[in-house]
Design a protein around this motif. Sequence first.
Motif, PDB file in Angstrom:
ATOM      1  N   SER A   1       0.728  -1.311  -0.005  1.00 44.10           N
ATOM      2  CA  SER A   1       0.009   0.026  -0.080  1.00 44.10           C
ATOM      3  C   SER A   1       0.896   1.141  -0.100  1.00 44.10           C
ATOM      4  O   SER A   1       2.105   1.190   0.303  1.00 44.10           O
ATOM      5  CB  SER A   1      -1.027  -0.030   1.377  1.00 44.10           C
ATOM      6  N   ASP A   2       0.139   2.361  -0.546  1.00 46.17           N
ATOM      7  CA  ASP A   2       1.003   3.738  -0.157  1.00 46.17           C
ATOM      8  C   ASP A   2       1.500   4.073   0.852  1.00 46.17           C
ATOM      9  O   ASP A   2       2.718   4.651   1.008  1.00 46.17           O
ATOM     10  CB  ASP A   2       0.150   4.981  -1.090  1.00 46.17           C
TER      11      ASP A   2
ATOM     12  N   HIS B   1      -1.605   9.043   2.284  1.00 40.28           N
ATOM     13  CA  HIS B   1      -0.753   8.066   2.717  1.00 40.28           C
ATOM     14  C   HIS B   1       0.579   8.070   2.409  1.00 40.28           C
ATOM     15  O   HIS B   1       1.489   7.583   3.424  1.00 40.28           O
ATOM     16  CB  HIS B   1      -1.382   6.723   2.005  1.00 40.28           C
ATOM     17  N   VAL B   2       1.131   8.512   1.122  1.00 44.41           N
ATOM     18  CA  VAL B   2       2.355   8.596   1.024  1.00 44.41           C
ATOM     19  C   VAL B   2       3.327   9.790   1.964  1.00 44.41           C
ATOM     20  O   VAL B   2       4.418   9.498   2.522  1.00 44.41           O
ATOM     21  CB  VAL B   2       2.749   8.978  -0.544  1.00 44.41           C
TER      22      VAL B   2
END
Lengths: 222, 407
Positions: B192-193, B289-290
């Motif tokens: 996932s990010d 998220h990043v």
Amino acid sequence: MTTIAREPFRFVTQVVQIELTGLKARTVEELLEHLRVVPPSVIHQHTHRFVSDHQFLSPEPPNDFAYWVTEMLGARQLGEQFAAVDIVRFRSLEDLRAAMIAILDRYLSSAGAVRCAPEGSELHLMKAVSFILPTPYQATTLEDFLHGLKKVSIHSLYHHMFEARLRLEREQNDFSAWLAHSLGETALARAIARLDPYTQTLEGLRRRVAGLVALRLREPAP
Amino acid sequence: MIRFEDYVPIVGEAVTDELRLLADRLRGTTVCHVNSTPVGGGVAEILTQMVPLLNQLGVPTEWHVIKGGDRFFAVTKKFHNALHGVSQEITDDDFVVYRSTQEDNLTQLNLDNDIVFVHDPQPAGLIARKAALGNHWIWRCHIDLSDPDPRVWTFLEPLIERYDATVFSAPAFARRLGVRQVLIAPSIDPLSDKNRDLPPETIDAVLTRLQIPRDKPLITQVSRFDRLKDPIGVIEAFRLARAYVDGRLLLVGGSADDDPEGKQVLAEVRERVAGADDVLVLELPPTSHVEINAIQRASTVVLQKSLKEGFGLTVSEALWKGKPVIGSAVGGIPLQIIHRHTGILTHSIEGTAYWIKQLINEPDYARRLGENGREHVCEHFLLTRHLRDYLLLFLSLHYPGKDFIYL
């Protein structure tokens, strides 16, 4: 000339599922109370979890009881006694249970104030259900055995060295049993049985067993 | 769409081969998951990842979402709080609404799969259909049931005990039941990010964009602005440690616009750190998220000083990035942190301050904790382990009471 085994050795591996008992201990007394009544598989889980789960750690900590009483109750002396239990010499989980109970009885008869684990740091008692799976590896000679030993996962090694002896109550680990009975390698079987698997990581154990087998293979034929 | 093969470089072929082998033993077994929401929340997130992977492994898996009106969801929200031990006003009518919604859904849903996997209390009453269908039923509880309101628990317990097995996320969440209880922790997705590897340029770019200086070690807590995450306690711990070590505290949380209490907590936090140039408070949108990934990777020490916690997967997120984590011994955090082996468990502001100092002053020790922590997460808290546990759980339904199962 290469000796062919009477029966092939089939390497299996295992994965585990953890079941909760709903029992938890906050103090040494509660731990003692639970240890007297839980199924043997609970004793096994808490004395072997670190061996199978934490291969990246050094051999310490040796078992959940030692870890919990030391880190959560601050009972270092008791922790040391649990850590020093020489599991390799026990033939059954009931004997191991009795040894653990004796340590707790002794401690409680001489301990002063009883400590309580902080909230969230109780010891939750659980057991493992083992699922045994085949691997592609089997051996009919010592050479095949060494090849398989190097290839299988550490979970396979764990099953044959630990579960076989104490949890399945076979007389000895699977490797020693096969080497002695199917291949007639009694000296090698004894040497492997003499290793203390509890004081090394599984990769370390694999290297030692493989080393003993390789040494035997280098010996000149009679 | 996640592809099962994408996990091979991360967890290795031994793990993915084992999953295929287990799935092979289940070939032809059909499964359906039932929960109460298709999006939002941890359960929907897990099912979004898990259902396609089970199908790719040859275990035909469906996902049903129950329907219910506002009234029903108001009742189940009260049940949820009551099961957490929070006092609620529960009326007889609430139980009537719950039962009638279960009956309505039973007329709509096809539950004749081999295994019906029900999540949380909202659809738990569907178990009424089990006897007629004769299939296997599992109930997964994602919340802490250790101290429930007796009235709601008395209502739910007889339903739960009709299941073949129950699943809890942490030992501390369980209670004594007359039915099998399996421990299956939640997981993080390494692809996932929020968790995938990031190149240093991306990390630098994110920190520059967010104006986070890197002149001092970053000590970070990523959590929503909620009193139970104890942001004020984090600030106090940092101040105690700051007298002896150089560092910058970073409090990162989601936007508090739609949460009145969150807004208030954020205001208190800002007030507490006003004028301090060594504390940064960052409010990020929920899709960052990043950004969270980059901040965790840039941190020297990560904190999770919660007063109460669910599972606390932010701990695994940080450990996966090889960071030394100081976490409170609450909820699922002690499963993720083995004290002084895979991280540090603390019980107080002073203890947290003490360990911040230790980890900043002893970078080699901090690095070892981080390395151990990453291994621990790799073995126990990745999505692939979660998938394996589900496959084992499905298989175990055919071997009740057995400690050894030969496949």
